[in-house]
Design a protein around this motif. Structure first.
Motif, PDB file in Angstrom:
ATOM      1  N   GLN A  56      33.256  61.254  15.621  1.00 16.65           N
ATOM      2  CA  GLN A  56      34.638  60.872  15.918  1.00 16.65           C
ATOM      3  C   GLN A  56      35.283  60.243  14.683  1.00 16.65           C
ATOM      4  O   GLN A  56      36.459  60.500  14.373  1.00 16.65           O
ATOM      5  N   ALA A  57      34.514  59.424  13.977  1.00 19.11           N
ATOM      6  CA  ALA A  57      35.023  58.843  12.737  1.00 19.11           C
ATOM      7  C   ALA A  57      35.263  59.936  11.697  1.00 19.11           C
ATOM      8  O   ALA A  57      36.244  59.889  10.934  1.00 19.11           O
ATOM      9  N   TYR A  66      38.991  63.316   8.401  1.00 22.72           N
ATOM     10  CA  TYR A  66      39.571  64.625   8.067  1.00 22.72           C
ATOM     11  C   TYR A  66      41.065  64.633   8.352  1.00 22.72           C
ATOM     12  O   TYR A  66      41.855  65.198   7.580  1.00 22.72           O
ATOM     13  N   ALA A  67      41.475  64.000   9.464  1.00 17.36           N
ATOM     14  CA  ALA A  67      42.892  63.950   9.808  1.00 17.36           C
ATOM     15  C   ALA A  67      43.689  63.170   8.766  1.00 17.36           C
ATOM     16  O   ALA A  67      44.849  63.503   8.471  1.00 17.36           O
ATOM     17  N   GLN A  68      43.083  62.160   8.186  1.00 18.92           N
ATOM     18  CA  GLN A  68      43.775  61.327   7.200  1.00 18.92           C
ATOM     19  C   GLN A  68      43.813  61.961   5.813  1.00 18.92           C
ATOM     20  O   GLN A  68      44.789  61.809   5.081  1.00 18.92           O
ATOM     21  N   HIS A 102      36.157  63.042  12.260  1.00 18.88           N
ATOM     22  CA  HIS A 102      37.409  63.729  12.606  1.00 18.88           C
ATOM     23  C   HIS A 102      38.613  62.905  12.150  1.00 18.88           C
ATOM     24  O   HIS A 102      39.617  63.465  11.672  1.00 18.88           O
ATOM     25  N   GLN A 103      38.531  61.601  12.295  1.00 16.36           N
ATOM     26  CA  GLN A 103      39.629  60.740  11.834  1.00 16.36           C
ATOM     27  C   GLN A 103      39.769  60.810  10.319  1.00 16.36           C
ATOM     28  O   GLN A 103      40.887  60.859   9.784  1.00 16.36           O
ATOM     29  N   VAL A 113      35.789  52.860  15.573  1.00  8.18           N
ATOM     30  CA  VAL A 113      35.593  53.713  16.754  1.00  8.18           C
ATOM     31  C   VAL A 113      34.625  53.056  17.725  1.00  8.18           C
ATOM     32  O   VAL A 113      34.847  53.037  18.944  1.00  8.18           O
ATOM     33  N   LEU A 173      35.502  53.441   9.426  1.00 10.03           N
ATOM     34  CA  LEU A 173      36.112  54.150  10.552  1.00 10.03           C
ATOM     35  C   LEU A 173      35.172  54.175  11.752  1.00 10.03           C
ATOM     36  O   LEU A 173      35.601  54.008  12.902  1.00 10.03           O
TER      37      LEU A 173
END
Length: 267
Positions: free
Chosen positions: A66-67, A72-74, A69-70, A97, A93
């Motif tokens: 989950q971290a 990558y989004a940033q 994915h965050q 989470v 991150l």
């Protein structure tokens, strides 16, 4: 039915004495199953445990991904291979989470070393692992299409940390830089030194059928014997049959009834 292996029948106290024989008919009962939504499943996950020696590892990886994915989004990309700055950011991150996770998922002690290793290899792409995950995914598609088997309803995290070099300190970002070829994903995980050793290997493969064909594909994808001085020699004494064509990709219909040894250009 009491469990998958035994069943019971009605009260037989009023029956005559049992002599022999009897017929039992199996009746398959339709079962409807429902799945959690992705957000619900992410917050309240169930896990497929593939290695009971790592029973506590999947929840840690669930937080880590989950971290990831965050991250990558940033940044629009995964953490750079063996980059300490990116690894530290991913740990931060992951801690955030974990702090926001539900009590059933929240980890009392986050394995920061594991999260760092996840950051180091997040840009990796390994053909043999892809083959395994692809096989699982294909099996789930078959289940969905046929409706005959119970699908996997849990999160599956495939953990092969033992494959990483033990001396991680010897690894630097420079040894994992991309070379702009199809082995970059592998170099990101194992470094350029191992890639050079793989290229120099000399292998002899006996049999190029369904299993041998898959091995050859993985050999090519990981660069085994593809470097200077390396080689992969193949031999197959069988004659190619029509039934062979649907489980390998080396041969074509015109190769039927031809000896595998005589096919000079199977592709």
């Amino acid at each position: 039915m009491e469990d998958p292996y035994t069943f019971s029948i009605c009260d037989t106290s009023s029956f005559s004495d049992y002599i022999c024989g009897g017929i039992v008919s199996q009746v398959k009962v339709t079962k409807e199953i429902s799945f959690k939504s992705l957000p619900t499943s992410r917050a309240e996950p169930d896990f497929v445990i593939t290695d009971f020696a790592k029973y506590s590892r999947p929840p840690q990886l669930h937080i880590g991904f989950q971290a990831l994915h965050q991250f990558y989004a940033q940044h629009g990309q995964p953490p750079r291979p063996h980059n300490e700055e990116d690894a530290t950011e991913l740990v931060t991150l992951a801690q955030a989470v974990n702090a926001q996770a539900l009590p059933a998922v929240q980890q009392k002690s986050l394995d920061e070393d594991l999260i760092r290793k996840l950051a180091y290899v997040a840009a990796g792409d390994l053909a043999p692992i892809n083959s395994f995950i692809g096989g699982v995914a294909a099996q789930e598609v078959m289940k969905a299409c046929s409706g005959k088997f119970m699908p996997v309803m849990q999160w599956l995290y495939f953990d092969a940390v033992e494959c990483l070099p033990e001396d991680q300190e010897a690894f630097t970002e420079d040894t994992c830089l991309p070379c702009q070829n199809r082995y970059d994903g592998q170099v990101a995980v194992f470094g350029s030194g191992l890639q050079e050793k793989l290229g120099k290997q000399r292998y002899f493969l006996v049999g190029a059928g369904s299993v041998g064909c898959e091995l050859l594909k993985n050999f090519a994808m990981i660069g085994l014997g593809c470097g200077e001085g390396g080689a992969v020699t193949i031999t197959d004494m069988d004659t190619i049959e029509k039934s062979n064509l649907n489980r390998q990709f080396l041969f074509r219909p015109w190769d039927i009834r031809v000896s595998g040894m005589d096919v000079s250009d199977p592709t």
